[in-house]
Design a protein around this motif. Structure first.
Motif, PDB file in Angstrom:
ATOM      1  N   GLN A 177       0.823  -1.197   0.000  1.00 31.83           N
ATOM      2  CA  GLN A 177       0.000   0.000   0.000  1.00 31.83           C
ATOM      3  C   GLN A 177       0.859   1.250   0.000  1.00 31.83           C
ATOM      4  O   GLN A 177       0.586   2.204  -0.730  1.00 31.83           O
ATOM      5  N   ASP A 195       2.419   1.719  -3.509  1.00 26.63           N
ATOM      6  CA  ASP A 195       1.471   2.263  -4.484  1.00 26.63           C
ATOM      7  C   ASP A 195       1.190   3.735  -4.222  1.00 26.63           C
ATOM      8  O   ASP A 195       1.056   4.532  -5.161  1.00 26.63           O
ATOM      9  N   LEU A 196       1.076   4.110  -2.968  1.00 22.65           N
ATOM     10  CA  LEU A 196       0.837   5.511  -2.619  1.00 22.65           C
ATOM     11  C   LEU A 196       2.009   6.375  -3.072  1.00 22.65           C
ATOM     12  O   LEU A 196       1.824   7.466  -3.624  1.00 22.65           O
ATOM     13  N   LYS A 197       3.221   5.895  -2.869  1.00 21.16           N
ATOM     14  CA  LYS A 197       4.415   6.623  -3.284  1.00 21.16           C
ATOM     15  C   LYS A 197       4.437   6.805  -4.801  1.00 21.16           C
ATOM     16  O   LYS A 197       4.750   7.889  -5.306  1.00 21.16           O
ATOM     17  N   LYS A 198       4.074   5.765  -5.548  1.00 21.44           N
ATOM     18  CA  LYS A 198       4.031   5.858  -7.009  1.00 21.44           C
ATOM     19  C   LYS A 198       2.998   6.891  -7.466  1.00 21.44           C
ATOM     20  O   LYS A 198       3.245   7.674  -8.387  1.00 21.44           O
ATOM     21  N   LYS A 199       1.828   6.907  -6.805  1.00 21.03           N
ATOM     22  CA  LYS A 199       0.785   7.867  -7.155  1.00 21.03           C
ATOM     23  C   LYS A 199       1.265   9.299  -6.942  1.00 21.03           C
ATOM     24  O   LYS A 199       1.034  10.179  -7.770  1.00 21.03           O
ATOM     25  N   VAL A 200       1.918   9.545  -5.810  1.00 21.11           N
ATOM     26  CA  VAL A 200       2.407  10.887  -5.488  1.00 21.11           C
ATOM     27  C   VAL A 200       3.458  11.319  -6.501  1.00 21.11           C
ATOM     28  O   VAL A 200       3.428  12.454  -6.996  1.00 21.11           O
ATOM     29  N   LEU A 258       3.831  10.280  -9.603  1.00 20.01           N
ATOM     30  CA  LEU A 258       3.175  10.510 -10.892  1.00 20.01           C
ATOM     31  C   LEU A 258       2.438  11.845 -10.895  1.00 20.01           C
ATOM     32  O   LEU A 258       2.504  12.605 -11.869  1.00 20.01           O
ATOM     33  N   ARG A 259       1.743  12.143  -9.802  1.00 25.02           N
ATOM     34  CA  ARG A 259       1.013  13.404  -9.695  1.00 25.02           C
ATOM     35  C   ARG A 259       1.969  14.594  -9.771  1.00 25.02           C
ATOM     36  O   ARG A 259       1.708  15.579 -10.474  1.00 25.02           O
TER      37      ARG A 259
END
Length: 75
Positions: free
Chosen positions: A52, A55-60, A62-63
């Motif tokens: 989790q 995935d959160l790190k990847k989302k940040v 990418l954003r």
């Protein structure tokens, strides 16, 4: 539940899987066969805490990258 799965043995298997911590029985597929609805159910486990966070790190990341591209394109 036994009606959806069709057989009592399959229903007992599902109940045992649900009792274990973090297990779910998601619906994989639904379809019609001879005026009946057939449901395929799988056994799933949730993500670990490490996954989790990853995935959160990847989302940040990418954003932030998208913000930089948008800022660059505005100029």
């Amino acid at each position: 539940m036994s009606r959806v799965l069709g057989r009592a043995k399959r229903a007992d298997f599902g109940r045992k899987e649900l009792k274990s911590k973090g297990s779910t029985l998601p619906c994989q597929r639904m379809y019609w066969k001879n005026r009946r609805v057939k449901v395929e159910i799988g056994v799933g486990k949730g993500k670990s805490h490490r996954d989790q966070r990853h995935d959160l790190k990847k989302k940040v990341e990418l954003r932030e990258a998208q913000r930089e591209v948008a800022r660059f394109n505005r100029q």
